[in-house]
Design an enzyme around this catalytic site. Structure first.
Site, PDB file in Angstrom:
ATOM      1  N   SER A 411      36.766  28.915  61.470  1.00  0.00           N
ATOM      2  CA  SER A 411      35.615  28.128  61.022  1.00  0.00           C
ATOM      3  C   SER A 411      34.516  28.039  62.094  1.00  0.00           C
ATOM      4  O   SER A 411      33.885  28.672  62.713  1.00  0.00           O
ATOM      5  CB  SER A 411      35.923  27.002  60.308  1.00  0.00           C
ATOM      6  OG  SER A 411      35.115  26.636  59.186  1.00  0.00           O
ATOM      7  N   LYS A 436      37.228  32.574  58.687  1.00  0.00           N
ATOM      8  CA  LYS A 436      36.714  32.035  57.394  1.00  0.00           C
ATOM      9  C   LYS A 436      35.207  31.803  57.810  1.00  0.00           C
ATOM     10  O   LYS A 436      34.824  31.049  58.597  1.00  0.00           O
ATOM     11  CB  LYS A 436      37.215  30.236  57.431  1.00  0.00           C
ATOM     12  CG  LYS A 436      36.628  29.527  56.523  1.00  0.00           C
ATOM     13  CD  LYS A 436      37.300  28.114  56.391  1.00  0.00           C
ATOM     14  CE  LYS A 436      36.433  27.261  55.397  1.00  0.00           C
ATOM     15  NZ  LYS A 436      35.209  26.943  55.747  1.00  0.00           N
TER      16      LYS A 436
END
Length: 524
Positions: A411, A436
């Site tokens: 992320s 992600k």
């Protein structure tokens, strides 16, 4: 700190959340915190601070949405059971300015009726901001009616919340979810960075479900008791932890200062042969006092090492655990201290960092970059790509930099790694990252619960798609490379470095890469 340039995201007003305490290695998160324009549900204003990615909806689209809502009112009215309650939905789009009243079957159980209100709030926020405008190719309006009717015979709030979770699961996005008020409080960090607990970071191991200690805060009760990274948490206050999530365990460990908690741990870091011999002795129970724990997402040290030509240099090692509110400020402070001690190169360790606040990741990137570089490209629900650029950025240092990543770097870690790599600032070393490429907003609902919504996708500055793909590093970190490095003669002065860094093959590989880069000097 240099400003950011992006037309639709307000990244300079973060809300007080981060993933540092309960989200490490569990659910990788990239979170944008927003100031939110007012929407009304059931006559109440949301307490949230969100600014969704703005979309340019045409008047025709707005009229179609209004007509859709009118049909929804009619369809729900036909399915009323018992007596009805009304929910006012105030729509702030100019094309949807009229206030609609939606009737739905209301539960006679007070606590279930309260969750029905949460359902409407959740449904509306998803309808407004979810990244997929098709809602996974389903009629999202009908989902409200269906879920309301399913809630009607229920008798507990927990059962009602499970219906909301079921509705959200149909979106096909595991990162869009609702958490309870207690879980949300566990997720938040106070503005001063203090929590009341024992200083343990734990997470559920995916394959076994065992709760593993990820780290201990230095000087905390857990650290003083000799609990180590890799230990398995077996019991808390005599309660077995089978099937309990990391968030739930963290909640049990926290409590008011002055109280204590009993934990049973199993040292699983020893070799299997030794464990078999001392298995019975390898479980131990300790009572830990709860204290104010000052959490910092940054740790740093200096690694002296000898280059192939015999020169002894200093490398600044900085480990970033998560992207909390204080991450950039703490990073800046650490860099200033290392610069004052004469370091000539840097290793930024993002391994096992699951993400956190997007703004924190972008702010950290600006510490290392100059100019008007693109940090990340976001893609909104309409497919519009919106780059986020620095404005007249000035790096704190231009010394050589390498970044360590692995399969648990996710992320916001991937956003930062991509920004530094694609702009030519750093080489990446380690293993392919988690992958992600989605960003969530988080909204506190009226009952104190929180709704996480995927509101955008992102690409790296070089337009590489990260989602479900990850970032492949420039140099893989393997044992073979470690042996090769040792044979070639580059080594560090081990007496000056902690044992955890001494035995880290990726750090040795990183030093080898830094030796091949020419120093660029500190920024003026």
């Amino acid at each position: 700190m240099a400003a950011l340039r992006q037309p639709n995201l307000d990244l300079n007003n973060p809300c007080p959340i981060s993933s540092i305490y309960t989200k490490i290695h569990h659910t990788p998160t990239s979170i944008v915190c927003y100031k939110r324009r007012i929407s009304c549900f059931n006559g109440y204003r949301s307490k949230s601070k969100r600014l969704p990615l703005k979309t340019k909806a045409s008047t025709q689209d707005g009229n179609e949405s209004v007509e859709s809502n009118k049909k929804l009112v009619s369809s729900i009215a036909k399915g009323l059971i018992g007596f009805a309650a009304a929910v006012s939905v105030c729509l702030d789009s100019p094309a949807m300015a009229e206030s609609l009243t939606i009737a739905f079957p209301a539960s006679r159980t007070h606590e279930v009726n309260a969750v029905q209100r949460t359902l409407v709030e959740t449904w509306g926020l998803i309808r407004e901001t979810f990244v997929d405008p098709t809602f996974n190719h389903q009629d999202w309006d009908s989902k409200l009616q269906q879920t309301m009717v399913e809630m009607l015979p229920l008798r507990t709030a927990d059962a009602a919340y499970s219906k909301i979770r079921g509705m959200l699961s149909t979106l096909g996005d595991p990162f869009t979810r609702i958490i309870s008020p207690k879980e949300y409080q566990s997720f938040r960090i106070g503005s001063d960075g203090n929590v009341q607990g024992v200083g343990l970071f734990v997470n559920s191991e995916p394959t076994t479900g065992h709760l593993i200690v990820l780290s201990c805060v230095e000087g905390s009760p857990a650290a003083r008791a000799g609990i180590h990274v890799g230990d398995e948490l077996v019991e808390i206050n005599g309660e077995r932890l089978n099937g309990i999530s990391g968030e739930a365990a963290a909640q049990k460990l926290r409590g008011h200062v002055g109280t204590s908690v009993s934990v049973k741990v199993h040292n699983v870091s020893l070799p299997t042969r030794i464990l078999i011999q001392i298995c019975a002795k390898n479980f131990r129970e300790v009572r830990l006092p709860r204290e104010f724990i000052k959490l910092s997402p940054i740790s740093s040290s200096i690694i002296p090492h000898r280059t192939p030509d015999g020169h002894v240099s200093k490398t600044g090692y900085v480990k970033l655990l998560a992207f909390s509110q204080t991450a950039a400020a703490d990073m800046e402070h650490a860099i200033h201290e290392l610069e004052n001690q004469g370091v000539e190169s840097y290793i930024l360790d993002l391994r096992n960092n699951p993400g956190g606040l997007v703004k924190a990741g972008l702010d950290v990137a600006q510490i290392w970059l100059d100019g008007d570089e693109t940090l990340v490209n976001t893609i909104d629900r309409d497919g519009n790509m919106l780059p986020i650029n620095m404005i007249n950025g000035h790096a704190l240092t231009r010394d050589p930099l390498v970044v360590l990543v692995n399969e648990r770097s996710a992320s916001a870690s991937e956003i930062l790694a991509g920004a530094l790599h694609d702009n030519g600032r750093a080489k990446l070393i380690g293993n392919k990252t988690f992958g992600k490429g989605k960003i969530q907003s988080v909204t506190e609902l009226h009952d104190g619960s929180a709704l996480f919504i995927t509101v955008a996708k992102y690409l790296s500055p070089a337009l590489h798609d990260i989602d479900q793909v990850g970032i492949t590093p420039d140099v893989q970190c393997t044992t073979g490379m470690l042996n090769s490095s040792k044979e070639s003669g580059f080594m560090r002065k081990k007496s000056s470095v902690s044992s955890s860094l001494e035995g880290d093959s990726c750090i040795l590989v990183a030093e080898h890469e830094l030796d091949s880069q020419e120093p660029k000097g500190s920024a003026s």
